[in-house]
Design a protein around this motif. Structure first.
Motif, PDB file in Angstrom:
ATOM      1  N   LYS A  45       0.847  -1.157   0.048  1.00 54.68           N
ATOM      2  CA  LYS A  45       0.049   0.026   0.131  1.00 54.68           C
ATOM      3  C   LYS A  45       0.876   1.388  -0.034  1.00 54.68           C
ATOM      4  O   LYS A  45       0.690   2.072  -1.046  1.00 54.68           O
ATOM      5  N   SER A  46       1.813   1.507   0.972  1.00 53.83           N
ATOM      6  CA  SER A  46       2.449   2.693   0.992  1.00 53.83           C
ATOM      7  C   SER A  46       3.470   2.777  -0.293  1.00 53.83           C
ATOM      8  O   SER A  46       3.726   3.900  -0.804  1.00 53.83           O
ATOM      9  N   THR A  47       4.001   1.440  -0.556  1.00 50.89           N
ATOM     10  CA  THR A  47       4.795   1.582  -1.791  1.00 50.89           C
ATOM     11  C   THR A  47       3.990   2.214  -3.086  1.00 50.89           C
ATOM     12  O   THR A  47       4.554   2.928  -3.959  1.00 50.89           O
ATOM     13  N   TYR A  89       1.944  10.894   4.751  1.00 47.52           N
ATOM     14  CA  TYR A  89       2.818   9.706   4.835  1.00 47.52           C
ATOM     15  C   TYR A  89       2.223   8.788   6.173  1.00 47.52           C
ATOM     16  O   TYR A  89       2.040   9.409   7.190  1.00 47.52           O
ATOM     17  N   GLN A  90       2.457   7.719   6.082  1.00 49.75           N
ATOM     18  CA  GLN A  90       2.390   6.795   7.292  1.00 49.75           C
ATOM     19  C   GLN A  90       3.288   7.089   8.442  1.00 49.75           C
ATOM     20  O   GLN A  90       2.850   7.242   9.462  1.00 49.75           O
ATOM     21  N   GLU A  91       4.709   7.448   8.074  1.00 50.50           N
ATOM     22  CA  GLU A  91       5.482   7.911   9.198  1.00 50.50           C
ATOM     23  C   GLU A  91       5.441   9.612   9.149  1.00 50.50           C
ATOM     24  O   GLU A  91       5.919   9.852   7.906  1.00 50.50           O
ATOM     25  N   LEU A 169      -4.047   9.612   2.205  1.00 48.72           N
ATOM     26  CA  LEU A 169      -4.028   9.554   3.883  1.00 48.72           C
ATOM     27  C   LEU A 169      -3.359   8.148   4.199  1.00 48.72           C
ATOM     28  O   LEU A 169      -4.173   7.039   4.113  1.00 48.72           O
ATOM     29  N   ASP A 170      -2.257   7.860   4.514  1.00 48.07           N
ATOM     30  CA  ASP A 170      -1.758   6.562   4.934  1.00 48.07           C
ATOM     31  C   ASP A 170      -1.769   6.236   6.331  1.00 48.07           C
ATOM     32  O   ASP A 170      -0.759   6.894   6.861  1.00 48.07           O
ATOM     33  N   GLU A 171      -2.631   5.568   6.738  1.00 50.79           N
ATOM     34  CA  GLU A 171      -2.738   5.182   7.925  1.00 50.79           C
ATOM     35  C   GLU A 171      -2.685   6.515   8.950  1.00 50.79           C
ATOM     36  O   GLU A 171      -2.100   6.759   9.845  1.00 50.79           O
ATOM     37  N   PRO A 172      -3.528   7.301   8.695  1.00 54.08           N
ATOM     38  CA  PRO A 172      -3.632   8.833   9.438  1.00 54.08           C
ATOM     39  C   PRO A 172      -4.387   8.615  10.737  1.00 54.08           C
ATOM     40  O   PRO A 172      -4.053   9.476  11.532  1.00 54.08           O
ATOM     41  N   SER A 405       7.878  -2.772   5.707  1.00 47.69           N
ATOM     42  CA  SER A 405       6.711  -1.945   5.988  1.00 47.69           C
ATOM     43  C   SER A 405       6.555  -1.618   7.381  1.00 47.69           C
ATOM     44  O   SER A 405       6.950  -2.160   8.198  1.00 47.69           O
ATOM     45  N   GLY A 406       5.448  -0.427   7.650  1.00 46.75           N
ATOM     46  CA  GLY A 406       5.229   0.020   8.746  1.00 46.75           C
ATOM     47  C   GLY A 406       4.900  -1.056   9.726  1.00 46.75           C
ATOM     48  O   GLY A 406       5.291  -1.189  10.986  1.00 46.75           O
ATOM     49  N   GLY A 407       3.998  -1.695   9.198  1.00 45.56           N
ATOM     50  CA  GLY A 407       3.686  -2.799  10.396  1.00 45.56           C
ATOM     51  C   GLY A 407       4.262  -3.863  10.798  1.00 45.56           C
ATOM     52  O   GLY A 407       4.444  -4.595  11.930  1.00 45.56           O
TER      53      GLY A 407
HETATM   54 MG    MG Z   1       2.550   1.214   4.816  1.00 46.18          MG
END
Ligand code: MG
Ligand code: ATP
Lengths: 504, 358
Positions: A45-47, A89-91, A169-172, A405-407
């Motif tokens: 997803k983020s990619t 972004y997620q981060e 919105l990436d995991e906002p 990835s974040g998770g």
């Molecule tokens: Mg991600």
């Protein structure tokens, strides 16, 4: 391109060394829709988002944006912004040591006639922005002074303030409370009405059904499909993401409950940290999982941090296993058998350039000391064990953690603490950014640890999650512990106590 | 192509690339002068000691290599540099010579006290300097550059004061050994090798590397995971000081005198450059000792080559600077990004072409 489409991505393919992150993925975003992008940790997803905004260079595929001739390839986020694509972004990638106002206007500062930055106007506009969102923020203060949740809201405010046709919105909502989530949803609905296309990534399924119109599902870097929301009920969505059926709501508490010990594992009396948490008492027995709940900024993280010594307690006494102790530094707490997973993964969790293996053994190595290097073979065994147990998706155990990835980064940090085998573990938002399948696994793990006679503090902005795992809950408000709930706790009960009224 | 890309991403690419570059220049020079192309690598034994340009580089580069070890640790843990090492070298040499010559003497051939006491004292004083720097940086949270600026100027001055502003000669063969020869080998090379070996072993068999890097990459995360960042940063400065002391003794022994005004001048710059040339980020974090060491000898090779080419010692720094700029630019993010973009564009063109054919 169809009339109502603002963005199409076709056949996007992207390979990182050792990982095919995206394989011929298509994505279509229409005007005035909120489009959920779903998938497990590491699905891509983020990619996909970063390919769109120019952070990642994709190898094949085409991107079209309404109103622009021919395929586009953004060079960076700023470039994307100029084309009307605004991203959170997620981060969070704002500058911690700049003021909130400066962060809100980086790259688009209001100018004076002389061309210098008009600070006064910047501050005025920033204040207005914060007031509109009812955020308790002084815009001249440095960003780092605020909690992760507020930083996340500020990042969102910054993105929505820009004139855009696509908002990503990436995991906002990963560290937001219900009330902030509601604010965000109101904003999103307003923008939708104005015709903005919104891409929304989240692991909270309820949120998807609350605001989204359409869902695109990715699995292992490939497209599973695109569905109108009505055609993809919860069970089917989970099946599409995981590739198998899964019941994430099944009860996980063991029959008859966990055996709770008699001896106090933790006994805190009057601990406090000026400006963060007022004096509080807290006891915890073996086998107990105690949840800390309260609104944003209520001090739930701060309470845990005062026990662990992350923010050194300034008053009060702490007994661990009946012995009075002084904790000056986290390592003292660790040597007493404690551990703490902090809520801010990027700032206090990952050591970005070190490998997955080094990140997993990090806390364990600190406990053994500088002279007793954990033998490489043991390190590898431990790393492999937790990569398997937590299903960490990584090219290898030697991959730098920042490439995960974040998770998956979050899973590594959980592994780091499990590896130290603590008697008492503080988990501050342990499931942040973690997909639905693994989330249940982690909740089960928490209960398993309790069954082994360990004590845990569990902090989460998701009350349901705490109800599933905790046998007691402490409620906080304005930096003060205002009550405890035990027995058969219900959601209403918790909400009522959080909101105030009955001090117990 | 992707092989080349992978190669340039390796951390040791830069130092090895520079080393090869320097060798090539030497070969071209030798050929143009009508010598054999391998002249650079020839090693012979004359008068019972090793001779050759390579040996000369290894010998002359010893001090910078020793300094680079400590500098690598300081850079990694504190994201800053210790600019006092050159000055501390002079101080350590001064202390050693003053003790060995005895009070008031400026030219002796007999030791006033056992040699090892003088040497040890010199190194310990340097260690103390490191501790002072470490205290300022880790304890008082002063920026490393600013903190070490104090000893950068004061260290040499204290040395001068100790020597009463004179050059103190210790004309004793036992003392000359450290800058001279041990059997057929130049002793500085052996000392540098020993320092490198010991550090490498410590890094291999203790968790020092993990400690330093964790603190250097993310201090807050390291703290929560039980690492005391102040203690680690302090330790790195002490180690850096001790190595500066050792380098100081070597440099002093070479000229068997405490020439406080000239020992270690500008060497801190070579040490910092060595770290950067080694592919280590001066922003701290992940480090590679081998890179810094190769970096140190590369700098020496550049200097030696320039002299061999007949560049005068006053002009040499200019050429050195140009070469260093070139080498560092190759590895800079901007240049890298440029090449990455070009190769991506090529790839895209290539796959587009394929699409047409298919
Ligand atoms: Mg991600
Ligand atoms: N910079 C990078 N270098 C190497 N591999 C990467 C990099 N960024 C992502 N990856 C890999 O690409 C894959 C997809 O990652 P991505 O971040 O897109 O996942 P995601 O769907 O956003 O997951 P999450 O829900 O955990 O955020 C993962 O396997 C990850 O390891």
């Amino acid at each position: 391109m169809e009339d109502n489409v603002v963005l199409t991505m076709r056949g996007i393919t992207m390979t990182f060394p050792g990982v095919k992150a995206l394989d011929k993925v298509d994505f279509t975003l229409r005007k005035g829709e909120i489009h959920a992008l779903m998938g497990e940790n590491g699905a891509g997803k983020s990619t996909l988002i970063k390919c769109l905004t120019g952070v990642n260079d994709f190898e094949a595929g085409e991107i079209h944006v309404a109103g622009i001739e021919g395929p586009i390839r953004n060079r960076n986020t700023l470039d994307a912004q100029k084309k009307g694509i605004s991203t959170v972004y997620q981060e969070i990638n704002l500058c911690p040591n700049l003021s909130v106002a400066e962060n809100l206007f980086i790259g688009r500062e209001p100018r004076t006639k002389l061309g210098t930055i008009n600070r006064r106007e910047m501050v005025v506009r920033a204040r207005k922005l914060m007031e509109d969102l009812k955020l308790p923020v002084d815009v001249t203060t440095n960003l780092e002074e605020y909690s992760l949740a507020l930083q996340q809201m500020i990042a969102i405010a910054r993105a929505v303030d820009m004139d855009c046709k696509v908002l990503i919105l990436d995991e906002p909502t990963s560290s937001l409370d219900d009330s902030e989530v509601e604010k965000l949803f109101t904003l999103m609905r307003e923008l939708r009405a104005k015709g903005v296309g919104i891409v929304f990534v989240t692991h909270f399924l309820e949120q998807v059904y609350a605001v989204c119109d359409r869902i695109t599902v990715l699995r292992n870097g490939t497209l599973v499909g695109e569905y109108p929301i009505a055609e993809l009920p919860r069970v089917k969505l989970i099946a599409a993401m995981m590739g198998k059926d899964f019941d994430d709501l099944a009860a996980i508490k063991p029959e008859g409950g966990v055996h709770i010990g008699t001896e106090d594992l933790i006994d805190a009396k009057g601990l406090s940290h000026a400006g963060k948490i007022k004096p509080f008492d807290l006891e915890l027995k073996r086998g107990e999982v105690i949840g800390l709940t309260g609104l944003l900024g209520s001090g739930r993280s701060e309470l845990a941090r005062a026990i662990y010594g992350a923010d050194k307690a300034q008053t009060g006494t702490l007994k661990v296993k009946g012995q009075e102790v002084r904790i000056k530094h986290p390592i003292d707490a660790m040597n007493l058998g404690m551990g703490m997973l902090p809520d801010d993964r990027k700032a206090e969790g990952i050591i970005g350039d070190l490998s997955v293996r080094e990140n997993i053994i990090l806390a364990m190595q600190a406990k053994r000391g500088i002279l007793k290097l954990i033998p490489m073979k043991e390190q590898e065994e431990i790393a492999d064990k937790f990569i398997k147990l937590l299903q960490i998706k990584t090219a290898s155990r030697e991959t730098p953690i920042k490439q995960l990835s974040g998770g998956n980064q979050q899973k590594v940090i959980i592994g780091r603490w499990l590896a130290t085998d603590p008697d008492f573990l503080i988990l501050d938002e342990p499931t942040r950014g973690i997909d639905i399948g693994t989330k249940t696994e982690i909740q089960k793990l928490v209960i398993q640890l309790a069954q082994q006679g360990k004590g845990l503090i569990f902090i989460s902005s998701e009350i349901e999650e705490m109800l599933r795992t905790c046998n007691r809950m402490a409620v906080l408000r304005d930096g003060e512990k205002v009550g405890e709930l035990s027995g058969d706790i219900t959601q209403e009960q918790v909400m009522k106590t959080i909101a105030g009224g009955d001090k117990k | 192509m992707s092989f080349l890309k992978k190669l340039t991403q390796k951390q040791l690419f830069l130092p090895i690339f520079s080393m090869i570059l320097v060798m090539l220049i030497n070969m071209i020079y030798d050929i143009s002068k009508g010598y054999a192309f391998y002249n650079f690598f020839t090693i012979s034994i004359n008068n019972g000691i090793l001779y050759g340009r390579l040996i000369d580089i290894l010998n002359r580069g010893s001090e910078a290599a020793i300094l680079a070890i400590g500098m690598t640790l300081v850079v990694s843990a504190s994201a800053g540099t210790d600019i006092s090492v050159g000055s501390v070298m002079a101080l350590s040499g001064g202390v050693c010579c003053v003790l060995l010559a005895g009070p008031g003497n400026v030219n002796v051939s007999e030791f006033a006290m056992p040699m090892w006491i003088g040497i040890l004292a010199g190194i310990l004083v340097a260690g103390l300097c490191g501790a002072f720097n470490g205290f300022l940086v880790a304890g008082l949270k002063i920026q490393p550059m600013v903190a070490t600026l104090i000893l950068f100027s004061a260290g040499r001055a204290i040395g001068l004061l100790l020597c009463n502003s004179m050059i103190i000669y210790v004309n004793n063969d036992a003392f000359k050994v450290f800058g001279g020869y041990c059997w057929i080998f130049p002793t500085p090379v052996l000392i540098a090798a020993a320092c490198i070996l010991i550090t490498a072993l410590v890094l291999k068999f203790t968790a020092l590397g993990t400690y330093v890097q964790a603190v250097g990459i993310n201090k807050d995360a390291a703290r929560i995971s039980g690492y005391k960042s102040s203690a680690i940063i302090f330790l790195c400065f002490v180690i850096c000081g001790l190595f500066a002391g050792i380098a100081g003794i070597v440099a002093t022994s070479r000229i068997y005198s405490a020439d406080t005004n000239n020992i270690g001048v500008n060497l801190e710059m070579d040490a910092i450059l060595a770290v950067a040339l080694g592919g280590n980020s001066l922003g701290g974090g992940k480090f590679r000792l081998s890179g810094s060491i190769i970096g140190a000898y590369t700098i020496q090779a550049i200097t030696t080559t320039l002299y061999a080419l007949g560049v005068s010692s006053s002009q040499a720094p200019v050429f050195k600077a140009i070469i260093v700029i070139l080498i560092v630019a190759v590895q800079s993010p901007a240049v890298k990004a440029y090449f990455a973009r070009r190769s991506a564009a090529k790839q895209a063109a290539l796959s587009a072409g394929k699409g047409v054919q298919a």
